[in-house]
Scaffold this motif. Structure first.
Motif, PDB file in Angstrom:
ATOM      1  N   THR A  85    -100.210-156.320  88.937  1.00  0.00           N
ATOM      2  CA  THR A  85    -101.711-155.770  89.464  1.00  0.00           C
ATOM      3  C   THR A  85    -101.623-154.601  89.546  1.00  0.00           C
ATOM      4  N   PHE A 110    -111.064-153.169  84.975  1.00  0.00           N
ATOM      5  CA  PHE A 110    -109.511-153.278  85.012  1.00  0.00           C
ATOM      6  C   PHE A 110    -109.404-155.111  84.878  1.00  0.00           C
ATOM      7  N   ASN A 111    -109.208-155.317  85.009  1.00  0.00           N
ATOM      8  CA  ASN A 111    -109.294-156.716  84.392  1.00  0.00           C
ATOM      9  C   ASN A 111    -106.854-157.080  84.002  1.00  0.00           C
ATOM     10  N   TYR A 141    -111.294-153.019  89.739  1.00  0.00           N
ATOM     11  CA  TYR A 141    -110.116-154.461  89.560  1.00  0.00           C
ATOM     12  C   TYR A 141    -110.446-154.842  90.808  1.00  0.00           C
ATOM     13  N   TRP A 184    -105.143-157.146  80.283  1.00  0.00           N
ATOM     14  CA  TRP A 184    -103.632-156.050  80.376  1.00  0.00           C
ATOM     15  C   TRP A 184    -102.669-156.671  79.277  1.00  0.00           C
ATOM     16  N   LEU A 202    -102.156-150.295  87.739  1.00  0.00           N
ATOM     17  CA  LEU A 202    -103.103-149.423  88.222  1.00  0.00           C
ATOM     18  C   LEU A 202    -102.016-148.356  87.638  1.00  0.00           C
ATOM     19  N   LEU A 206    -108.692-146.237  92.657  1.00  0.00           N
ATOM     20  CA  LEU A 206    -108.266-147.691  92.498  1.00  0.00           C
ATOM     21  C   LEU A 206    -109.496-148.198  93.266  1.00  0.00           C
TER      22      LEU A 206
END
Length: 332
Positions: free
Chosen positions: A133, A269-270, A243, A274, A137, A219
């Motif tokens: 993650t 964001f997952n 996220y 990704w 990111l 983020l």
């Protein structure tokens, strides 16, 4: 096999924790592409807490064994995965199977990460989610050519990895926390740019620092009002990447003028999405790079306590009382 079992979802987190039972279960039968892993360790993650409350994206038929992540050694396999027996692995489990809070758990072949020989198995238990993650990111911030990042939940393990990766890329980080104790702890570690969201002047501090450091990537692991404050504080041509949703609240307070006239965007964001975008060789390259840095000690997940299956209730209480202190590992 001994397992932690969730009999029913409960939005009240204390009642959900107290409802957990220790049961003996039969070893599961494997499909052709599945493996049976003897559990070395399984962490407690925010997603696990949300799951037992019935508030996560994954909903299983209950009763079920929680736990989405873990490390161990493959001791049995379906016919399409026989070559993996005795391999050390880290795995992420989001199927309707029971999870990793047990002496053994099942994972699909495609959800395994084969570990290097020198990989620490405690670190491997926390490997499939947070390091990847943070890597993904950071990749977003690098593509945007951001000079600085804003991040909330700054006491968490993803945030700590982001700070390390930012240093590697000569990028500043503005760290947002919600407790004075967490702010003091980070500052004692020599971390600059720590803001407490409960301070009266928080929004002014955030806007000033964001413009000064030219932070164009934010983020967000929290959601709620804080997401809007972060979005509004950033300069033109910025992106808020959501996220996580630790607050359990929808995004709010988003300045519409920033969206319409200042080219500011919000994206989600997952991690699973990704990963699906990478081919096998690309994912293996990222995995080996991350493992190398964990083995060398450059990257590290802080682990505050290890508990047995029988101590799961106390372990969860410890984690919820000090999520910034590091992971709780469950070791059968």
């Amino acid at each position: 096999m001994k397992s932690v079992v969730l009999p029913a979802y409960n939005k009240n987190i204390l009642r959900a924790i107290l409802s957990l039972e220790i049961q003996e279960k039969e070893l599961p039968k494997l499909n052709d592409d599945e493996v049976l892993i003897k559990t070395h360790a399984a962490p407690v993650n925010p997603s696990d807490v949300a799951f037992i409350q019935g508030g996560y994206n994954i909903v299983k038929q209950l009763p079920a064994v929680p736990g989405f992540e873990g490390s161990g050694v493959i001791v049995d396999a379906g016919k399409n995965a026989n070559d993996l027996i005795k391999k050390k692995v880290s795995a992420f489990v989001q199927t309707n199977h029971d999870g990793s809070w047990a002496e053994y758990f099942v994972a699909r072949k495609k959800d395994l990460i084969i570990l290097q020989d020198d990989m620490d198995m405690d670190q491997a238990a926390c490997f499939t989610v947070n390091p990847f993650t943070a890597y993904a990111l950071m990749e977003i911030a690098l593509i945007r050519e951001s000079k600085a990042i804003v991040q909330n939940a700054a006491g968490a393990q993803v945030a700590a990895l982001i700070r390390t990766m930012a240093r590697e890329n000569e990028m500043e980080v503005i760290n947002i926390v919600r407790k004075a104790e967490t702010a003091a702890f980070l500052k004692q570690q020599g971390i600059q740019h720590v803001l407490n969201q409960t301070d009266d002047t928080f929004e002014e501090q955030l806007k000033s620092l964001s413009l000064q450091l030219q932070a164009t990537t934010a983020l967000d692991a929290v959601g709620g009002e804080l997401a809007g404050q972060m979005f509004n504080a950033m300069a033109d041509d910025s992106e808020l990447v959501v996220y996580g949703g630790l607050s359990g609240k929808p995004l709010s307070g988003i300045g519409l003028m920033g969206v319409i006239f200042k080219n500011k965007i919000i994206s989600g964001f997952n991690l699973m999405d990704w990963k699906r975008e990478l081919d096998t060789s690309e994912f293996e390259q990222v995995s080996n790079e991350l493992q190398d840095k964990i083995i060398s000690g450059i990257y590290k997940t802080e682990i505050q306590e290890t508990v047995g299956l029988d101590q799961i209730v106390q372990g969860l209480k410890t984690y919820l009382g000090n999520m910034s202190g590091g992971k709780i590992l469950i070791k059968p």
